[in-house]
Design a protein around this motif. Structure first.
Motif, mmCIF file in Angstrom:
data_model
loop_
_atom_site.group_PDB
_atom_site.id
_atom_site.type_symbol
_atom_site.label_atom_id
_atom_site.label_comp_id
_atom_site.label_asym_id
_atom_site.label_seq_id
_atom_site.Cartn_x
_atom_site.Cartn_y
_atom_site.Cartn_z
ATOM 1 N N MET A 99 0.895 -1.502 -0.298
ATOM 2 C CA MET A 99 0.260 0.214 -0.096
ATOM 3 C C MET A 99 1.052 1.529 0.022
ATOM 4 O O MET A 99 0.614 2.148 -0.387
ATOM 5 C CB MET A 99 -0.971 0.318 1.005
ATOM 6 N N VAL A 100 2.033 1.414 0.550
ATOM 7 C CA VAL A 100 2.503 2.556 0.839
ATOM 8 C C VAL A 100 3.074 2.861 -0.554
ATOM 9 O O VAL A 100 3.490 3.683 -0.970
ATOM 10 C CB VAL A 100 3.798 2.231 1.518
ATOM 11 N N ALA A 101 4.299 1.582 -0.988
ATOM 12 C CA ALA A 101 4.773 1.280 -2.465
ATOM 13 C C ALA A 101 3.968 2.308 -3.131
ATOM 14 O O ALA A 101 4.263 2.810 -4.363
ATOM 15 C CB ALA A 101 5.384 0.190 -2.861
ATOM 16 N N ILE A 102 2.281 1.733 -3.313
ATOM 17 C CA ILE A 102 1.356 2.497 -4.566
ATOM 18 C C ILE A 102 0.941 3.796 -4.051
ATOM 19 O O ILE A 102 1.383 4.177 -5.633
ATOM 20 C CB ILE A 102 -0.257 1.150 -4.575
ATOM 21 N N TYR A 103 1.323 4.516 -2.645
ATOM 22 C CA TYR A 103 0.998 5.711 -2.565
ATOM 23 C C TYR A 103 2.110 6.042 -2.929
ATOM 24 O O TYR A 103 2.041 7.431 -3.587
ATOM 25 C CB TYR A 103 0.900 6.045 -0.929
ATOM 26 N N TRP A 104 3.238 5.769 -2.658
ATOM 27 C CA TRP A 104 3.925 6.714 -3.245
ATOM 28 C C TRP A 104 4.566 6.754 -4.302
ATOM 29 O O TRP A 104 4.389 7.616 -5.207
ATOM 30 C CB TRP A 104 5.383 5.806 -2.932
ATOM 31 N N HIS A 105 4.168 5.508 -5.219
ATOM 32 C CA HIS A 105 4.425 5.495 -7.236
ATOM 33 C C HIS A 105 3.019 7.177 -7.366
ATOM 34 O O HIS A 105 3.444 7.278 -8.275
ATOM 35 C CB HIS A 105 3.996 4.372 -7.411
ATOM 36 N N ALA A 106 1.983 6.401 -6.966
ATOM 37 C CA ALA A 106 0.987 7.227 -6.949
ATOM 38 C C ALA A 106 1.020 8.578 -7.309
ATOM 39 O O ALA A 106 0.927 9.636 -7.867
ATOM 40 C CB ALA A 106 -0.560 7.360 -7.292
ATOM 41 N N HIS B 155 2.062 -0.853 -13.685
ATOM 42 C CA HIS B 155 2.376 -2.296 -13.157
ATOM 43 C C HIS B 155 3.299 -2.661 -12.171
ATOM 44 O O HIS B 155 3.992 -3.680 -12.022
ATOM 45 C CB HIS B 155 2.600 -2.903 -15.015
ATOM 46 N N SER B 156 4.578 -1.591 -12.812
ATOM 47 C CA SER B 156 5.024 -2.284 -11.607
ATOM 48 C C SER B 156 5.536 -2.283 -10.030
ATOM 49 O O SER B 156 6.383 -2.563 -9.347
ATOM 50 C CB SER B 156 6.905 -0.814 -12.229
ATOM 51 N N PHE B 157 4.178 -1.237 -9.829
ATOM 52 C CA PHE B 157 3.816 -1.470 -8.297
ATOM 53 C C PHE B 157 2.790 -2.767 -8.000
ATOM 54 O O PHE B 157 2.024 -2.307 -6.888
ATOM 55 C CB PHE B 157 3.873 0.143 -7.644
ATOM 56 N N ARG B 158 2.270 -3.476 -9.043
ATOM 57 C CA ARG B 158 1.071 -4.178 -8.568
ATOM 58 C C ARG B 158 1.473 -5.191 -7.770
ATOM 59 O O ARG B 158 2.545 -5.663 -7.204
ATOM 60 C CB ARG B 158 0.694 -4.923 -10.166
ATOM 61 N N PRO B 159 0.639 -5.490 -6.948
ATOM 62 C CA PRO B 159 0.726 -6.635 -5.684
ATOM 63 C C PRO B 159 1.128 -7.858 -5.848
ATOM 64 O O PRO B 159 0.860 -8.021 -7.180
ATOM 65 C CB PRO B 159 -0.765 -6.496 -5.050
ATOM 66 N N ILE B 160 1.892 -8.333 -4.656
ATOM 67 C CA ILE B 160 2.239 -9.407 -4.680
ATOM 68 C C ILE B 160 1.050 -10.601 -5.496
ATOM 69 O O ILE B 160 1.007 -11.419 -6.947
ATOM 70 C CB ILE B 160 3.023 -9.611 -3.459
ATOM 71 N N ALA B 161 -0.342 -10.399 -5.123
ATOM 72 C CA ALA B 161 -1.544 -11.601 -5.612
ATOM 73 C C ALA B 161 -1.396 -11.384 -7.080
ATOM 74 O O ALA B 161 -2.089 -12.106 -7.901
ATOM 75 C CB ALA B 161 -2.107 -11.421 -5.146
ATOM 76 N N CYS B 162 -1.097 -10.063 -7.719
ATOM 77 C CA CYS B 162 -1.525 -10.270 -9.157
ATOM 78 C C CYS B 162 -0.537 -10.709 -9.927
ATOM 79 O O CYS B 162 -0.502 -11.326 -10.751
ATOM 80 C CB CYS B 162 -1.722 -8.214 -9.409
ATOM 81 N N ARG B 163 0.723 -9.972 -9.554
ATOM 82 C CA ARG B 163 2.340 -11.177 -9.948
ATOM 83 C C ARG B 163 1.544 -12.608 -9.817
ATOM 84 O O ARG B 163 2.358 -13.251 -10.734
ATOM 85 C CB ARG B 163 2.596 -11.169 -9.415
ATOM 86 N N ALA C 239 6.391 13.144 0.354
ATOM 87 C CA ALA C 239 5.111 13.395 0.519
ATOM 88 C C ALA C 239 5.088 12.317 1.752
ATOM 89 O O ALA C 239 6.357 11.840 1.428
ATOM 90 C CB ALA C 239 4.254 12.908 -0.559
ATOM 91 N N SER C 240 4.372 12.034 2.741
ATOM 92 C CA SER C 240 4.336 11.010 3.162
ATOM 93 C C SER C 240 3.201 10.125 2.518
ATOM 94 O O SER C 240 2.872 10.233 2.175
ATOM 95 C CB SER C 240 3.243 11.362 5.009
ATOM 96 N N HIS C 241 3.602 9.243 3.308
ATOM 97 C CA HIS C 241 3.108 7.683 2.762
ATOM 98 C C HIS C 241 2.029 6.681 3.475
ATOM 99 O O HIS C 241 2.423 7.306 4.618
ATOM 100 C CB HIS C 241 4.528 6.909 2.104
ATOM 101 N N GLY C 242 1.042 6.979 3.411
ATOM 102 C CA GLY C 242 0.666 5.042 3.809
ATOM 103 C C GLY C 242 -1.056 4.867 3.526
ATOM 104 O O GLY C 242 -1.055 6.381 2.586
ATOM 105 N N GLY C 243 -1.432 4.400 3.935
ATOM 106 C CA GLY C 243 -3.191 3.903 3.131
ATOM 107 C C GLY C 243 -4.187 3.539 4.341
ATOM 108 O O GLY C 243 -3.984 4.517 5.878
#
Ligand code: SF4
Ligand code: SF4
Length: 218
Positions: A76-83, A119-127, A214-218
């Motif tokens: 979640m943190v990674a997706i936030y950061w990326h987005a 795509h590069s940050f899609r969750p493990i479950a999707c991978r 920015a700060s990150h989190g979900g």
């Protein structure tokens, strides 16, 4: 859904960001381990069952069908950061619009024109969700209709990836990590991607000034 990779993948990197964000190399390492494990498992499955992977770029019915994709806090943190910090226009605006209109339990808000927009940050479950023989029909969950065509990820790589991520949760040291992997600690942290309130991410994307951390989190 996916841009399937049959070759052993390479780790993506953000050298400058990784120097200042301690969690970032953890998730990038974990993704690389998972991708490598998937590549190996796909190769082994194809050889053993004389079949071919059906997944391909733009084949996204799984992203619409699945309603319970597990998402871990570090993901979640990674997706936030990326987005927030990396997505540029016009993609940024399109994703933000989908985040704002996302209803809990609805289709994944990151699915754009049949492809994964993160795509590069899609969750493990999707991978790890990969299907052989023929692409899924609209609405089909092959896990229930033809389990033998669904890839079983190799546990060794999944466990390695989980171990790599554990320092994010304050778990360090080989013995503590081994115990956490074995006890399934990570599963106590899981959320469901489709049930998250993604409007908060859209708001933070709005607030972000490029050039200011920015700060990150979900
Ligand atoms: S074949 Fe199924 S699991 Fe694979 S990308 Fe297409 S819809 Fe998704
Ligand atoms: S994050 Fe969403 S769009 Fe991307 S692969 Fe997963 S379900 Fe599909």
């Amino acid at each position: 859904m996916k841009n399937k990779q049959k070759n052993l993948s390479t780790r993506i990197s953000f050298p400058d960001d990784e120097k200042t964000l301690p969690w970032l190399p953890l998730i990038l390492d974990a993704f690389a381990i998972i991708d490598k494990g998937i590549s190996v498992a796909i190769h082994e499955h194809e050889k053993k069952f004389k079949t071919r992977l059906a997944c391909s770029k733009g084949c996204g019915s799984c992203c619409r069908t699945h309603k319970d994709i597990p998402l871990y806090p570090l993901e979640m943190v990674a997706i936030y950061w990326h987005a927030i910090e990396k997505l540029e226009q016009p993609l940024r605006g399109m994703i933000k619009k989908q985040l704002l209109s996302h209803k809990k339990g609805g289709t994944c808000p990151f699915l754009l024109d049949g492809a994964c927009s993160i795509h590069s940050f899609r969750p493990i479950a999707c991978r790890q969700f990969n299907v052989f023989n023929s692409p899924c029909s609209e609405g089909e969950d092959p896990y229930h209709t033809r389990r033998k065509d669904v890839l079983t990820p190799l546990e060794k790589y999944t466990h390695q990836a989980i171990a790599v991520m554990l320092p994010f949760y304050g778990i360090t040291g080989e013995a503590a990590k081994a115990h956490a992997v074995k006890s399934g600690f990570i599963h106590t942290q899981v959320r469901v991607l489709q049930s998250c309130d993604w409007t908060e991410l859209a708001r933070r994307m709005d607030d972000f000034n490029f050039g200011t951390p920015a700060s990150h989190g979900g």
